[in-house]
Design a protein around this motif. Sequence first.
Motif, PDB file in Angstrom:
ATOM      1  N   LEU A   1      -1.271  21.470  12.114  1.00  0.00           N
ATOM      2  CA  LEU A   1      -2.299  22.508  12.010  1.00  0.00           C
ATOM      3  C   LEU A   1      -3.172  22.322  10.771  1.00  0.00           C
ATOM      4  N   ASP A   2      -3.318  21.076  10.339  1.00  0.00           N
ATOM      5  CA  ASP A   2      -4.263  20.739   9.268  1.00  0.00           C
ATOM      6  C   ASP A   2      -3.884  21.371   7.927  1.00  0.00           C
ATOM      7  N   GLN A   3      -2.611  21.223   7.547  1.00  0.00           N
ATOM      8  CA  GLN A   3      -2.136  21.637   6.224  1.00  0.00           C
ATOM      9  C   GLN A   3      -2.516  23.075   5.881  1.00  0.00           C
TER      10      GLN A   3
ATOM     11  N   PRO B   1      -4.516  31.705  18.150  1.00  0.00           N
ATOM     12  CA  PRO B   1      -3.128  31.997  18.513  1.00  0.00           C
ATOM     13  C   PRO B   1      -2.367  30.699  18.804  1.00  0.00           C
ATOM     14  N   VAL B   2      -1.118  30.662  18.400  1.00  0.00           N
ATOM     15  CA  VAL B   2      -0.270  29.486  18.646  1.00  0.00           C
ATOM     16  C   VAL B   2       1.071  29.941  19.209  1.00  0.00           C
ATOM     17  N   GLN B   3       1.439  29.386  20.345  1.00  0.00           N
ATOM     18  CA  GLN B   3       2.760  29.606  20.913  1.00  0.00           C
ATOM     19  C   GLN B   3       3.655  28.439  20.511  1.00  0.00           C
TER      20      GLN B   3
ATOM     21  N   GLU C   1       0.161  20.794  22.445  1.00  0.00           N
ATOM     22  CA  GLU C   1      -0.874  20.961  23.456  1.00  0.00           C
ATOM     23  C   GLU C   1      -2.033  21.780  22.878  1.00  0.00           C
ATOM     24  N   GLY C   2      -3.227  21.459  23.303  1.00  0.00           N
ATOM     25  CA  GLY C   2      -4.393  22.259  22.924  1.00  0.00           C
ATOM     26  C   GLY C   2      -4.926  22.002  21.533  1.00  0.00           C
ATOM     27  N   ALA C   3      -4.660  20.811  20.977  1.00  0.00           N
ATOM     28  CA  ALA C   3      -5.131  20.513  19.617  1.00  0.00           C
ATOM     29  C   ALA C   3      -6.654  20.629  19.510  1.00  0.00           C
ATOM     30  N   GLU C   4      -7.345  20.478  20.641  1.00  0.00           N
ATOM     31  CA  GLU C   4      -8.811  20.564  20.618  1.00  0.00           C
ATOM     32  C   GLU C   4      -9.304  21.982  20.298  1.00  0.00           C
ATOM     33  N   HIS C   5      -8.415  22.971  20.396  1.00  0.00           N
ATOM     34  CA  HIS C   5      -8.814  24.351  20.110  1.00  0.00           C
ATOM     35  C   HIS C   5      -8.794  24.682  18.623  1.00  0.00           C
ATOM     36  N   LEU C   6      -8.241  23.797  17.806  1.00  0.00           N
ATOM     37  CA  LEU C   6      -8.149  24.070  16.375  1.00  0.00           C
ATOM     38  C   LEU C   6      -9.469  23.707  15.709  1.00  0.00           C
ATOM     39  N   PRO C   7     -10.169  24.667  15.101  1.00  0.00           N
ATOM     40  CA  PRO C   7     -11.460  24.370  14.461  1.00  0.00           C
ATOM     41  C   PRO C   7     -11.291  23.385  13.305  1.00  0.00           C
ATOM     42  N   GLU C   8     -12.353  22.681  12.996  1.00  0.00           N
ATOM     43  CA  GLU C   8     -12.310  21.756  11.868  1.00  0.00           C
ATOM     44  C   GLU C   8     -12.304  22.498  10.534  1.00  0.00           C
ATOM     45  N   GLY C   9     -12.983  23.624  10.470  1.00  0.00           N
ATOM     46  CA  GLY C   9     -13.087  24.364   9.218  1.00  0.00           C
ATOM     47  C   GLY C   9     -12.003  25.420   9.078  1.00  0.00           C
TER      48      GLY C   9
END
Length: 241
Positions: free
Chosen positions: A98-100, A186-188, A69-77
């Motif tokens: 989480l983009d390696q 933050p990641v739960q 859930e909430g993948a949209e919160h992970l920045p591209e950079g």
Amino acid sequence: MGATTRNMLGIRLRSALFYVLSGLAFVPFLLFWPVFFLPERYLLGVGAAYLRVQLVLLRLICGIRYRVEGAEHLPEGPCLIASWHESSWETLFFHLFLDQPVMFAKQEVFSYPVVGLVAQKAGHVPIDRKGTPDQMRDGFRAGVAAIKRGRKLLIFPSGTRQRGAPKRIQRGVGVLYDLAKVDAVPVQVKSGHCWPAGSLLKYPGTITVRILPPIPAGLERRAFLQQLALAFGENQDDLKR
């Protein structure tokens, strides 16, 4: 034989089958050994393919599913990712979700056959938990260098694995936040009920990963740690569903 005994026998048999098939599935990937001599992105790609195979085996054999859930919160950079740590599941599969990210790993991991070589080639950072403050700072600098190369950096602020929100957030994450000068995400995660720490058994269920809105860079360290603690504590009941 009671129902509980039968259930445990089934879990043991399915767990054993998972390990056997996981090992057999690794054999074809040995053909890709030349990736160790290529740029890290090729190794990361091969590793991601093998992890996807493992996810399929976990679902079909052990009945373990997942939702993110909430993948949209992970920045591209690049960013700093601070996550709960309940089991080895997230140390493996966060590479996919989480983009390696580069992560900190126990120093002894780098001495393991194959695994140590993969960890080194993937850019992960060895940490000696009993090391001197200078050694810890060197590890943090290596993590910050990975961020400057454009990678995301993952840290588990609780250190050891524990069920639920961290009972204690180590101050090192605040030091790392100061050095990195990037947003912290933050990641739960709730994984321990399916993949318990210290056990080889795999229990059916759904693993939940929740990516929360980033904490902006540039806060005073105490304010950052307070926001991180609040983020880890929010909506825990929803995560248990």
